[in-house]
Design an enzyme around this catalytic site. Structure first.
Site, PDB file in Angstrom:
ATOM      1  N   ARG A  37       0.757  -1.130   0.023  1.00 60.69           N
ATOM      2  CA  ARG A  37      -0.131  -0.073  -0.237  1.00 60.69           C
ATOM      3  C   ARG A  37       0.766   1.160  -0.184  1.00 60.69           C
ATOM      4  O   ARG A  37       0.296   2.436  -0.648  1.00 60.69           O
ATOM      5  CB  ARG A  37      -1.004   0.034   1.024  1.00 60.69           C
ATOM      6  N   LYS A 198     -18.967 -17.325  -0.096  1.00 60.18           N
ATOM      7  CA  LYS A 198     -19.670 -17.259   0.015  1.00 60.18           C
ATOM      8  C   LYS A 198     -20.596 -16.388  -1.087  1.00 60.18           C
ATOM      9  O   LYS A 198     -20.035 -15.501  -1.704  1.00 60.18           O
ATOM     10  CB  LYS A 198     -20.640 -16.241   1.283  1.00 60.18           C
ATOM     11  N   GLY A 350      -9.491  -8.668  -2.058  1.00 60.90           N
ATOM     12  CA  GLY A 350      -8.563  -8.682  -0.874  1.00 60.90           C
ATOM     13  C   GLY A 350      -7.643 -10.182  -1.461  1.00 60.90           C
ATOM     14  O   GLY A 350      -6.464 -10.359  -1.357  1.00 60.90           O
ATOM     15  N   GLY A 373     -13.658  -3.680   0.428  1.00 62.74           N
ATOM     16  CA  GLY A 373     -14.454  -3.750   0.210  1.00 62.74           C
ATOM     17  C   GLY A 373     -15.102  -2.669  -0.296  1.00 62.74           C
ATOM     18  O   GLY A 373     -15.790  -2.321  -1.310  1.00 62.74           O
TER      19      GLY A 373
HETATM   20  P1  ADP Z   1     -11.782 -11.784  -2.369  1.00 65.24           P
HETATM   21  O1  ADP Z   1     -11.042 -10.968  -0.800  1.00 65.24           O
HETATM   22  O2  ADP Z   1     -10.969 -11.674  -3.236  1.00 65.24           O
HETATM   23  O3  ADP Z   1     -13.164 -10.764  -2.341  1.00 65.24           O
HETATM   24  P2  ADP Z   1     -13.807 -13.711  -0.963  1.00 65.24           P
HETATM   25  O4  ADP Z   1     -13.576 -13.250   0.064  1.00 65.24           O
HETATM   26  O5  ADP Z   1     -15.043 -13.691  -1.439  1.00 65.24           O
HETATM   27  O6  ADP Z   1     -12.434 -13.473  -1.844  1.00 65.24           O
HETATM   28  O7  ADP Z   1     -13.325 -15.423  -0.586  1.00 65.24           O
HETATM   29  C1  ADP Z   1     -11.950 -15.767  -0.499  1.00 65.24           C
HETATM   30  C2  ADP Z   1     -12.332 -16.833   0.624  1.00 65.24           C
HETATM   31  O8  ADP Z   1     -13.103 -17.701  -0.363  1.00 65.24           O
HETATM   32  C3  ADP Z   1     -10.969 -17.615   0.681  1.00 65.24           C
HETATM   33  O9  ADP Z   1     -10.653 -17.376   1.842  1.00 65.24           O
HETATM   34  C4  ADP Z   1     -11.377 -18.945   0.373  1.00 65.24           C
HETATM   35  O10 ADP Z   1     -10.585 -20.454   0.385  1.00 65.24           O
HETATM   36  C5  ADP Z   1     -12.645 -19.347  -0.157  1.00 65.24           C
HETATM   37  N1  ADP Z   1     -12.996 -20.522  -0.510  1.00 65.24           N
HETATM   38  C6  ADP Z   1     -12.195 -20.800  -2.339  1.00 65.24           C
HETATM   39  N2  ADP Z   1     -13.292 -21.457  -2.560  1.00 65.24           N
HETATM   40  C7  ADP Z   1     -13.669 -22.214  -1.462  1.00 65.24           C
HETATM   41  C8  ADP Z   1     -14.343 -23.463  -1.247  1.00 65.24           C
HETATM   42  N3  ADP Z   1     -14.513 -24.601  -2.828  1.00 65.24           N
HETATM   43  N4  ADP Z   1     -14.468 -24.320   0.166  1.00 65.24           N
HETATM   44  C9  ADP Z   1     -14.415 -23.010   0.635  1.00 65.24           C
HETATM   45  N5  ADP Z   1     -13.993 -21.800   0.850  1.00 65.24           N
HETATM   46  C10 ADP Z   1     -12.828 -21.421  -0.527  1.00 65.24           C
HETATM   47 MG    MG Z   2     -11.818 -11.938   0.942  1.00 63.03          MG
END
Ligand code: ADP
Ligand code: MG
Length: 393
Positions: A37, A198, A350, A373
């Site tokens: 950052r 999710k 992130g 976010g």
């Molecule tokens: P970002 O921060 O890029 O927006 P998210 O926070 O939505 O991404 O999701 C990231 C998390 O999703 C990671 O910690 C990863 O381990 C989890 N994840 C990805 N695939 C699976 C899965 N099949 N089962 C459980 N968790 C998962």
């Molecule tokens: Mg995340």
């Protein structure tokens, strides 16, 4: 609405105050464990210094001190790192507002000043007008380069713009151009990769992208709720029972608007999450097994869709990439994106940014958003208060 940027205004001889995102991770001995950052703010800082301002005043938050002075959350390590990178002394102050701060800035011989953690005052997150006015009184012009907090209306991101000409820094401008460009006017075909844990985190995002994207690839933990909605067996994989209906209606909406949704077809499953030796590839997940990554067939389908893309937005890892045994899908997708030379590749989120770093393809991406976010809200089509408040061009 177009906003003024730091390139549109005359900074010579002016006191310039810049809201940066120096919210860096620190270890127990207060060493910075990742200075991305700080480095990301360098183009703006260097550009401003070249314009010969009378002062460059930097400000940021760090952590969540909740309106109190927390020794471990002082910005001193950031000041030290800035000095190392810039090769110039940085005057680090112990507060961010007040007469003593004003006086110290005016009396100092240093060009660069770093104010103390803004969130030592609760007025910062409360967007208190008096506090914002005090910050504004330190300078002649305000620059916002903190994309990571642009989705929050705080004194240093929104309130301060009431009192000064307010312009975007180069980092913020880049985020607006790439993320904003992708959701308003993407070069087609526009392919979106969605993953993460999710569905509930990403519903608004999917709804907005359904209006823009040609193809949406869905992997990660969120895929299983979609698969369930189609009546497939998902064993013990991540499921949001109460979002099955939403998943169904999103799939219908996609069909209605001609957006191609490509779901996980085969996956890597394990019997015990903590025992990778049980892993195998299946298309139908038996009870007692849990999906942790996309399988080789899905990887190939995703690559085929990506091969035609002119714009790619990636939000959410397609597997549990933090664990090496479950990281192959995310790694293959990251490496494949890195080979796309004719496409704009944008990584938001992130964990997705962390994945791209882990697989060492950072430099091959067109843009990696610095805001978790904030990038999500931007891609959802929301107005970010920190951007909306800047002076119109
Ligand atoms: P970002 O921060 O890029 O927006 P998210 O926070 O939505 O991404 O999701 C990231 C998390 O999703 C990671 O910690 C990863 O381990 C989890 N994840 C990805 N695939 C699976 C899965 N099949 N089962 C459980 N968790 C998962
Ligand atoms: Mg995340």
């Amino acid at each position: 609405m177009k906003k003024l940027t730091v390139k549109d205004v005359d900074l010579k001889g002016k006191k310039v105050i810049v809201r940066c995102d120096f919210n860096v991770p620190l270890d127990d001995s207060l060493n910075i464990t990742d200075d991305m950052r700080i480095r990301a703010a360098m183009p703006t800082i260097k550009y401003i210094l070249e314009q010969e301002p009378s002062k460059l005043i930097l400000m940021s938050h760090l952590g969540r001190p909740k309106g109190e002075v927390v020794e471990k959350m002082r910005l001193t390590p950031v000041a030290n790192r800035l000095e190392e990178i810039l090769g110039e002394k940085v005057l680090k102050l112990d507060d961010c507002v007040g007469e003593a701060v004003k006086e110290a800035i005016d009396k100092s011989s240093e060009r660069i000043v770093l104010l103390e953690n803004l969130r030592f005052h609760k007025e910062e997150t409360n967007n208190d007008p008096e506090f914002a006015k005090q910050l504004a009184s330190l300078a002649d012009i305000y620059v916002n380069d903190a994309f990571g907090t642009a989705h929050r209306a705080h004194a240093s991101t929104a309130g301060i713009t009431q009192y000064l000409t307010s312009v975007a820094g180069l980092l913020l401008e880049k985020e607006i151009n790439y993320l904003g460009g992708a959701v308003t006017n993407p070069e087609k075909p526009f392919v979106v990769i969605l993953g993460g844990a999710k569905v509930s985190d990403k519903i608004t995002l999917i709804e907005n992208l359904l209006k823009k994207a040609d193809t949406i690839l869905i992997g990660g933990g969120m895929a299983y709720t979609f698969l369930k909605a189609l009546g497939k067996n998902i064993g013990d994989s991540l499921l949001e029972e109460d979002k099955i209906g939403t998943a169904k209606s999103l799939l219908e909406k996609a069909r209605g608007s001609g957006v191609d949704i490509i779901l996980t077809e085969d996956c890597l499953v394990v019997k015990d999450f903590n025992d990778p030796s049980t892993k195998q590839i299946v298309t139908d997940i038996p009870d007692g097994w849990q999906g942790v990554d996309i399988g080789p067939k899905t990887i190939q389908m995703f690559k085929d869709a990506l091969s035609k893309a002119k714009t790619v937005v990636w939000n959410g890892p397609v597997g549990v990439f933090e664990i090496d045994d479950y990281a192959n899908g995310t790694k293959e997708i990251a490496e494949y994106l890195a080979t796309l030379k004719d496409a704009i590749t944008i990584v938001g989120g992130g964990d997705s940014a962390a994945a791209v770093k882990k697989f060492k393809v950072e430099d091959a991406m067109t843009h990696i958003s610095t805001g978790g976010g904030a990038s999500l809200e931007f891609l959802e089509g929301k107005q970010l208060p920190g951007i909306a408040a800047l002076t119109d061009a």
